[in-house]
Design an enzyme around this catalytic site. Structure first.
Site, PDB file in Angstrom:
ATOM      1  N   ASP A 133       0.839  -1.189   0.000  1.00  0.00           N
ATOM      2  CA  ASP A 133       0.000   0.000   0.000  1.00  0.00           C
ATOM      3  C   ASP A 133       0.882   1.251   0.000  1.00  0.00           C
ATOM      4  OD1 ASP A 133      -2.997   0.920   0.674  1.00  0.00           O
ATOM      5  OD2 ASP A 133      -1.610   2.195   1.794  1.00  0.00           O
ATOM      6  N   ILE A 134       0.483   2.275  -0.758  1.00  0.00           N
ATOM      7  CA  ILE A 134       1.219   3.537  -0.775  1.00  0.00           C
ATOM      8  C   ILE A 134       0.874   4.339   0.469  1.00  0.00           C
ATOM      9  CG2 ILE A 134       1.620   5.689  -2.039  1.00  0.00           C
ATOM     10  CD1 ILE A 134       0.797   4.262  -4.578  1.00  0.00           C
ATOM     11  N   ASN A 186      -3.421  12.721  -3.950  1.00  0.00           N
ATOM     12  CA  ASN A 186      -4.608  13.053  -4.737  1.00  0.00           C
ATOM     13  C   ASN A 186      -5.192  14.396  -4.333  1.00  0.00           C
ATOM     14  OD1 ASN A 186      -4.710  10.792  -6.437  1.00  0.00           O
ATOM     15  ND2 ASN A 186      -5.783   9.562  -4.925  1.00  0.00           N
ATOM     16  N   ASP A 231      -2.779   8.988 -10.506  1.00  0.00           N
ATOM     17  CA  ASP A 231      -2.776   7.889 -11.481  1.00  0.00           C
ATOM     18  C   ASP A 231      -1.373   7.667 -12.040  1.00  0.00           C
ATOM     19  OD1 ASP A 231      -5.461   7.530 -11.109  1.00  0.00           O
ATOM     20  OD2 ASP A 231      -6.074   8.515 -12.968  1.00  0.00           O
ATOM     21  N   GLU A 271      -4.926   2.309  -4.083  1.00  0.00           N
ATOM     22  CA  GLU A 271      -3.460   2.312  -4.033  1.00  0.00           C
ATOM     23  C   GLU A 271      -2.897   1.041  -3.437  1.00  0.00           C
ATOM     24  OE1 GLU A 271      -4.711   4.444  -0.182  1.00  0.00           O
ATOM     25  OE2 GLU A 271      -5.511   4.005  -2.158  1.00  0.00           O
TER      26      GLU A 271
END
Length: 288
Positions: free
Chosen positions: A109-110, A117, A126, A152
């Site tokens: 996971d980021i 965003n 994106d 993500e």
């Protein structure tokens, strides 16, 4: 030679070369070219047979294209969540035939992706996802499976020993932290990731259990608790922000690629140092 029309063979004057433009639903699939000896040109019967074969080829290629679209994430080009479920089933079937064939589930996971965003907009987010997918492809093997799980979050399926999966997690965390993400408008970003690792059959006897174990390990790596755990928890003495699950069976937690196993009554011992991000050094611990 006349220009080849979609699905219809076109022949040279001597009928020794045939070209066919393959397509399905107005989507080009490729160009087929066949050549025969000058003394054995295509006969009328050959031409009719070729037209029938071409029709079947187009149907087969069209179905393959649709299947590929159905299992591929359109943004990153990685497999999607649906395919990850199919792939896990294949790994389970392989283990049923040969118990030595084990595998690992990595949930990735980021960190703080919502801030990317919110600050720079979803198009930039994106771009980050696409470039992260490229990094993932570069750091896994041909037999490994990488999928975008949603948002993500990514899931990786790695056959082999758990130690190998931990090495992959370490390399990925290193590579992502060191990578400068070049985005539209000349924007340059740096991100970090968290990874949760679980091994089959060590941490789960079926697809749902081992995936849940990896997902829980991911939440532990990010320093948060998704839900109350039935067996309590234990706070790491040197990392107060990290809560470790106390489960009946040993459970692996990877924190920015660092394995932190837990047991009902762990005794912690430092094993090595590893730099987890640009600004912090974390210590790896193992249960004696």
């Amino acid at each position: 030679m006349a220009q080849a029309s979609a699905g219809k063979p076109s022949f040279t004057a001597g009928a020794t070369i045939a070209t066919i433009a393959l397509s399905t639903h107005k989507v080009s699939l490729g160009l087929l070219c066949l050549e025969r000896q000058q003394t054995k040109p295509f006969r009328e019967l050959d031409k009719k047979l070729l037209a029938t074969v071409v029709e079947q080829i187009e149907i087969t290629l069209g179905n393959a294209r649709l299947y590929r679209l159905a299992i591929t994430d359109p943004l990153t080009g990685l497999y999607n969540k649906r395919y990850s479920e199919t792939a896990i089933t294949k790994f389970l079937d392989a283990h049923a035939d040969d118990h030595s064939r084990i595998f690992n589930v990595l949930m990735l996971d980021i960190d703080h992706f919502k801030e990317v965003n919110d600050t720079h907009g979803h198009p930039v987010g994106d771009e980050v996802l696409v470039r992260l997918a490229e990094l993932i492809r570069h750091h896994i093997r041909r037999d490994d499976v990488a999928c975008r799980y949603g948002g993500e979050e990514f899931i990786l399926l790695l056959p082999g020993e758990q130690a190998l999966a931990e090495q992959v997690a370490q390399r990925l965390c290193q590579a992502v932290a060191a990578h400068l993400f070049h985005c539209q408008g000349g924007l340059e970003l740096r991100i970090t990731i968290s990874v949760g690792v679980a091994n089959f059959p060590e941490h789960g006897q079926d697809a749902a259990t081992v995936t849940t174990a990896a997902d829980r390990a991911l939440y532990e790596a990010k320093g948060c608790q998704p839900q109350p755990l039935p067996n309590g928890h234990h706070q790491h003495p040197l990392l107060p922000g990290l809560m470790l699950t106390l489960a009946g069976a040993e459970q692996v937690v990877v924190c920015n690629s660092f394995q932190l196993p837990t047991s009902p009554s762990p005794t912690w011992a430092p094993t090595r140092y590893w730099r987890s991000s640009r600004n912090s050094t974390w210590r790896t611990w193992t249960a004696k």
